[in-house]
Each structure stands twice: as structure tokens, then as C-alpha cells.
Design a protein around this motif. Structure first.
Motif, PDB file in Angstrom:
ATOM      1  N   THR A 150     -20.666  57.967  47.001  1.00 31.35           N
ATOM      2  CA  THR A 150     -21.386  58.464  45.630  1.00 31.35           C
ATOM      3  C   THR A 150     -20.875  57.913  44.533  1.00 31.35           C
ATOM      4  O   THR A 150     -19.701  57.881  44.347  1.00 31.35           O
ATOM      5  CB  THR A 150     -21.275  60.025  45.789  1.00 31.35           C
ATOM      6  OG1 THR A 150     -21.891  60.657  46.814  1.00 31.35           O
ATOM      7  CG2 THR A 150     -21.964  60.593  44.545  1.00 31.35           C
ATOM      8  N   LEU A 151     -21.673  57.500  43.822  1.00 29.55           N
ATOM      9  CA  LEU A 151     -21.296  56.606  42.415  1.00 29.55           C
ATOM     10  C   LEU A 151     -21.744  57.341  41.238  1.00 29.55           C
ATOM     11  O   LEU A 151     -23.134  57.360  41.064  1.00 29.55           O
ATOM     12  CB  LEU A 151     -21.687  55.425  42.398  1.00 29.55           C
ATOM     13  CG  LEU A 151     -21.138  54.454  41.434  1.00 29.55           C
ATOM     14  CD1 LEU A 151     -19.599  54.324  41.699  1.00 29.55           C
ATOM     15  CD2 LEU A 151     -21.758  53.078  41.265  1.00 29.55           C
ATOM     16  N   ARG A 152     -20.904  57.959  40.312  1.00 37.63           N
ATOM     17  CA  ARG A 152     -21.358  58.664  39.089  1.00 37.63           C
ATOM     18  C   ARG A 152     -20.650  58.095  38.053  1.00 37.63           C
ATOM     19  O   ARG A 152     -19.361  57.996  37.836  1.00 37.63           O
ATOM     20  CB  ARG A 152     -21.097  60.369  39.266  1.00 37.63           C
ATOM     21  CG  ARG A 152     -21.956  61.113  40.057  1.00 37.63           C
ATOM     22  CD  ARG A 152     -21.295  62.632  40.187  1.00 37.63           C
ATOM     23  NE  ARG A 152     -22.397  63.446  40.987  1.00 37.63           N
ATOM     24  CZ  ARG A 152     -21.646  63.631  42.122  1.00 37.63           C
ATOM     25  NH1 ARG A 152     -20.537  63.140  42.668  1.00 37.63           N
ATOM     26  NH2 ARG A 152     -22.161  64.466  43.154  1.00 37.63           N
ATOM     27  N   SER A 153     -21.356  57.799  37.063  1.00 41.73           N
ATOM     28  CA  SER A 153     -20.919  57.340  35.693  1.00 41.73           C
ATOM     29  C   SER A 153     -19.843  56.284  35.809  1.00 41.73           C
ATOM     30  O   SER A 153     -18.593  56.660  35.395  1.00 41.73           O
ATOM     31  CB  SER A 153     -20.493  58.427  34.714  1.00 41.73           C
ATOM     32  OG  SER A 153     -21.594  58.977  34.593  1.00 41.73           O
ATOM     33  N   SER A 245     -25.679  54.060  37.345  1.00 42.58           N
ATOM     34  CA  SER A 245     -24.654  55.149  37.651  1.00 42.58           C
ATOM     35  C   SER A 245     -24.661  55.921  36.437  1.00 42.58           C
ATOM     36  O   SER A 245     -24.098  57.230  36.292  1.00 42.58           O
ATOM     37  CB  SER A 245     -23.357  54.880  38.234  1.00 42.58           C
ATOM     38  OG  SER A 245     -22.468  54.269  37.248  1.00 42.58           O
ATOM     39  N   ARG A 246     -24.868  55.439  35.020  1.00 48.42           N
ATOM     40  CA  ARG A 246     -24.917  56.258  33.976  1.00 48.42           C
ATOM     41  C   ARG A 246     -25.986  57.191  33.648  1.00 48.42           C
ATOM     42  O   ARG A 246     -26.062  58.116  32.987  1.00 48.42           O
ATOM     43  CB  ARG A 246     -24.881  55.281  32.703  1.00 48.42           C
ATOM     44  CG  ARG A 246     -23.546  54.413  32.500  1.00 48.42           C
ATOM     45  CD  ARG A 246     -23.794  53.523  31.464  1.00 48.42           C
ATOM     46  NE  ARG A 246     -24.080  54.071  30.216  1.00 48.42           N
ATOM     47  CZ  ARG A 246     -24.474  53.412  29.177  1.00 48.42           C
ATOM     48  NH1 ARG A 246     -24.533  51.979  29.076  1.00 48.42           N
ATOM     49  NH2 ARG A 246     -24.741  53.899  27.985  1.00 48.42           N
ATOM     50  N   MET A 248     -28.294  58.044  36.679  1.00 49.70           N
ATOM     51  CA  MET A 248     -28.602  58.520  37.682  1.00 49.70           C
ATOM     52  C   MET A 248     -27.314  58.648  38.728  1.00 49.70           C
ATOM     53  O   MET A 248     -26.724  57.596  38.601  1.00 49.70           O
ATOM     54  CB  MET A 248     -29.959  58.414  38.298  1.00 49.70           C
ATOM     55  CG  MET A 248     -29.927  56.731  38.830  1.00 49.70           C
ATOM     56  SD  MET A 248     -31.492  56.363  39.088  1.00 49.70           S
ATOM     57  CE  MET A 248     -32.015  55.610  37.567  1.00 49.70           C
ATOM     58  N   THR A 249     -27.338  59.683  39.624  1.00 45.42           N
ATOM     59  CA  THR A 249     -26.283  59.438  40.625  1.00 45.42           C
ATOM     60  C   THR A 249     -26.674  58.646  41.918  1.00 45.42           C
ATOM     61  O   THR A 249     -27.810  58.612  42.264  1.00 45.42           O
ATOM     62  CB  THR A 249     -26.057  60.864  41.042  1.00 45.42           C
ATOM     63  OG1 THR A 249     -25.177  61.759  40.238  1.00 45.42           O
ATOM     64  CG2 THR A 249     -24.894  60.745  42.430  1.00 45.42           C
ATOM     65  N   LEU A 250     -25.820  57.487  42.180  1.00 44.94           N
ATOM     66  CA  LEU A 250     -26.218  56.801  43.219  1.00 44.94           C
ATOM     67  C   LEU A 250     -25.469  57.166  44.596  1.00 44.94           C
ATOM     68  O   LEU A 250     -24.461  57.465  44.783  1.00 44.94           O
ATOM     69  CB  LEU A 250     -25.541  55.340  43.057  1.00 44.94           C
ATOM     70  CG  LEU A 250     -26.402  54.582  41.789  1.00 44.94           C
ATOM     71  CD1 LEU A 250     -25.893  53.225  41.848  1.00 44.94           C
ATOM     72  CD2 LEU A 250     -27.786  54.872  42.014  1.00 44.94           C
ATOM     73  N   TYR A 251     -26.311  57.581  45.660  1.00 43.36           N
ATOM     74  CA  TYR A 251     -25.973  58.344  47.051  1.00 43.36           C
ATOM     75  C   TYR A 251     -25.788  57.296  47.903  1.00 43.36           C
ATOM     76  O   TYR A 251     -26.574  56.279  47.923  1.00 43.36           O
ATOM     77  CB  TYR A 251     -26.592  59.298  47.349  1.00 43.36           C
ATOM     78  CG  TYR A 251     -26.855  60.468  46.370  1.00 43.36           C
ATOM     79  CD1 TYR A 251     -25.634  61.370  46.179  1.00 43.36           C
ATOM     80  CD2 TYR A 251     -27.830  60.774  45.380  1.00 43.36           C
ATOM     81  CE1 TYR A 251     -25.625  62.406  45.214  1.00 43.36           C
ATOM     82  CE2 TYR A 251     -27.660  61.855  44.560  1.00 43.36           C
ATOM     83  CZ  TYR A 251     -26.671  62.654  44.538  1.00 43.36           C
ATOM     84  OH  TYR A 251     -26.491  63.782  43.542  1.00 43.36           O
ATOM     85  N   ASP A 254     -28.695  54.742  49.283  1.00 47.45           N
ATOM     86  CA  ASP A 254     -29.623  54.315  48.353  1.00 47.45           C
ATOM     87  C   ASP A 254     -29.567  52.556  48.204  1.00 47.45           C
ATOM     88  O   ASP A 254     -28.604  51.896  48.434  1.00 47.45           O
ATOM     89  CB  ASP A 254     -29.208  54.445  46.678  1.00 47.45           C
ATOM     90  CG  ASP A 254     -29.309  56.102  46.663  1.00 47.45           C
ATOM     91  OD1 ASP A 254     -30.397  56.683  47.422  1.00 47.45           O
ATOM     92  OD2 ASP A 254     -28.997  56.648  45.499  1.00 47.45           O
TER      93      ASP A 254
END
Length: 319
Positions: A150-153, A245-246, A248-251, A254
Motif C-alpha cells: 500500500t502506497l499513500r502520499s 499516491s498524492r 489516491m491510495t495505491l493498493y 493495482d
């Protein structure tokens, strides 16, 4: 590792090609027909790697042939499926300078983002259907990036790259009239049935020394149309992922298609768009190759149309 999905008389299963031999991953994948979010979140790639290193994977048995992956020989009734069942499919438009130039577009200041539906995915050797009334069906060889965690910001491209599970080949098939001349977003020209052949492999990130130094090629009926390198991307892979990732969250699972180099039909003299029977072959260094025959979509309500739809559904869902 080079993970692929094989559908033969023995059923659908995932396998790994390693040093000229293919090994059955069934014991690790619990019968999955493709890599998916759950498998990645549960550390499936690491588990498969350990099982391979420890010699715990059996050689893949395929009826009618010696064991092997796509390049090792398969019987005619075996099908290589897409190796990934993706969550989101995110795509970057105009991400190569030469492609922007050939389409008379300005160099983007920020990545251009659009999405494709997961049900556009088919196998790397499956037929692609030219939509009814289409006059501008086009090809695009692209590096596909598979998210592994998972990748967020993300704070940096390096952080974003650390979230990558691996890489694959996508053909971002496009209908240019639908995309450009019918108003609204690009989505209408990108989401037709069968418009994202993928595979043959999901190649794990550790196998790729420099993702910004990979050659990409595509030919149509034996004539080279695209011959580029990921070194020419406007926004590199890590930068693209951090940017996405800024917003939307990449899961895990994806897929990010990262753009295509010059040589698409839209940018060539005479605009030689694809017609029924055309054969498209594409490859990316270290990731294998694809081959598709383009076919006219049968008339609505015909037996051929029903058969084509059923075959596509069966190919990629197992239903």
C-alpha cells in the motif's frame, strides 16, 4: 522470478519460470488463477521465492508437452493468461517526449492520468476485438507496474519504487475516434472489450536492474512501428507512482501503465490503423513478448458474438 498463468487441460494455475524450467506454484498460491491483492498482501511473492530457492516447488506438468513457460513450448490447446488480476488500472498519457511530439501535443507539466477498467484485461496472446464502427483502433506498447504494498502520499520516488512488486507488458489498445473526437474524457477510447492485453509474465522488481533503461518494441504485420526506451519517459516510474499516491491510495495488485513511445498509428504517415487480421507483436527488455491478432467484433446477436464474449470472460475470469 517470472510468474505466469497457464490454462491447459489440467486446469488453470500459476507457475514460475526459472533457468529454463517452469515450476508449479499451486502449493503457494492456493489454486489462484492469477496474482491478486490478497496474494500480495499475504507476502505471496516472498513465499514463492523461498519455496523456489529451497527446491520445494514441483516441475510444472503440462499434458502433451515438456514442462515449460511461454518460451519453453506449450501445446496448442494451452493458453497463457494474464498473470495479474488487477484492482485499479491507472494509465499515464503522453509520457514520452517523442510520442507527444508525433501527436502535436505539448509536453505535460504534470502526468496526464486516465483509468481503464480491470475487465479490459486479456492474455498476452489472446485476440483483440476491434469495436463495431471503429475506424481508428491503435496500438501502444507500455511498461506496466504492479503495486506490491500500500502506497499513500509517497514522500519521494524512491519510497514509491519500494512499493513495487514487479513489472509486466501492457498493450494499451486505443480507439482514437472514441478517445479524441467524441467529447469528454479519454475513457471511451480506452475501455473497449479486450483493450489491455497483459503479460506474459509478472517479473519481480529484483529482476530489473534499472527500470529507466528498458527497450520497448512493437511491430504490426512484421513491420517495426515502435522502438523506444524507458529512459525517454518524461516522468520516471518512481515519479509517476509518487504523484499518483498524492491523489489516491495505491493498493497491492493495482496496475500502472506508464505511457508509450513514438510510433503509434495516429502519429504515422497515412495513419495505418488496425484492421481485421492484423498481427501485433510487442516486447519489453527483460519482460518477454506478446502477440495478438486483431479481429472485427461480430455483429450483435450473432452466434460468433456470443462465442467471442464467452471466450473472453472464460479466459480471464475462469467462469
Amino acid at each position: 522470478m517470472r510468474i505466469f498463468a497457464i490454462d491447459s487441460a489440467a486446469g488453470v494455475r500459476l507457475a514460475v519460470a526459472h533457468e529454463g524450467t517452469a515450476y508449479d506454484l499451486t502449493a503457494v498460491t492456493e489454486g489462484r488463477a492469477a496474482v491478486d491483492r490478497d496474494f500480495l498482501e499475504q507476502g505471496g511473492i516472498a513465499r514463492a521465492g523461498r519455496a523456489l530457492a529451497e527446491g520445494r516447488l514441483p516441475v510444472l506438468e503440462i499434458p502433451g508437452t515438456a514442462a515449460g513457460g511461454p518460451e519453453l513450448g506449450l501445446p496448442e490447446d494451452a493458453r497463457v493468461r494474464a498473470p495479474l488480476s488487477p484492482g485499479k488500472i491507472l494509465c499515464i498519457g503522453l509520457n514520452y517526449r517523442d510520442h507527444a511530439a508525433e501527436t502535436n501535443a505539448e509536453i505535460p507539466v504534470e502526468p496526464i492520468v486516465f483509468m481503464k477498467a480491470p475487465d479490459t484485461v486479456v492474455g498476452p496472446y489472446d485476440d483483440v476485438l476491434i469495436p463495431r464502427d471503429s475506424v481508428k483502433t491503435d496500438w501502444e506498447v507500455e511498461l506496466g507496474v504492479v503495486i506490491g504494498s500500500t502506497l499513500r502520499s509517497a514522500a519521494s520516488p524512491e519510497e514509491a519504487l519500494a512499493a513495487v512488486a514487479g513489472y509486466t507488458i501492457s498493450n494499451d489498445v486505443s480507439e482514437r475516434e472514441f478517445q479524441i473526437e467524441r467529447g469528454g474524457t479519454w475513457d471511451k477510447g480506452k475501455n473497449c472489450e479486450t483493450f489491455n492485453p497483459m503479460g506474459p509474465y509478472l517479473v519481480t522488481a529484483d529482476e530489473i536492474a534499472d527500470v529507466q533503461d528498458l527497450s520497448l518494441t512493437l511491430s504490426v504485420n512484421g513491420e517495426v512501428r515502435q522502438d523506444g526506451t524507458t529512459a525517454d519517459q518524461i516522468f520516471g516510474v518512481g515519479e509517476v507512482l509518487a504523484y499518483l499516491s498524492r491523489f489516491m491510495t495505491l493498493y497491492p495488485g493495482d496496475l500502472v501503465n506508464t505511457g508509450t513511445p513514438a510510433g503509434v498509428a495516429m502519429g504515422l504517415p497515412g495513419q495505418p490503423y488496425l484492421r481485421d487480421g492484423d498481427v501485433v507483436e510487442l516486447a519489453i527488455e527483460g519482460l518477454g513478448s506478446q502477440r495478438q491478432t486483431f479481429r472485427d467484433t461480430p455483429a450483435a446477436g450473432s452466434d460468433a458474438a456470443s462465442a467471442a464474449t464467452s471466450a473472453t470472460t472464460e479466459k480471464e475470469t475462469g467462469r
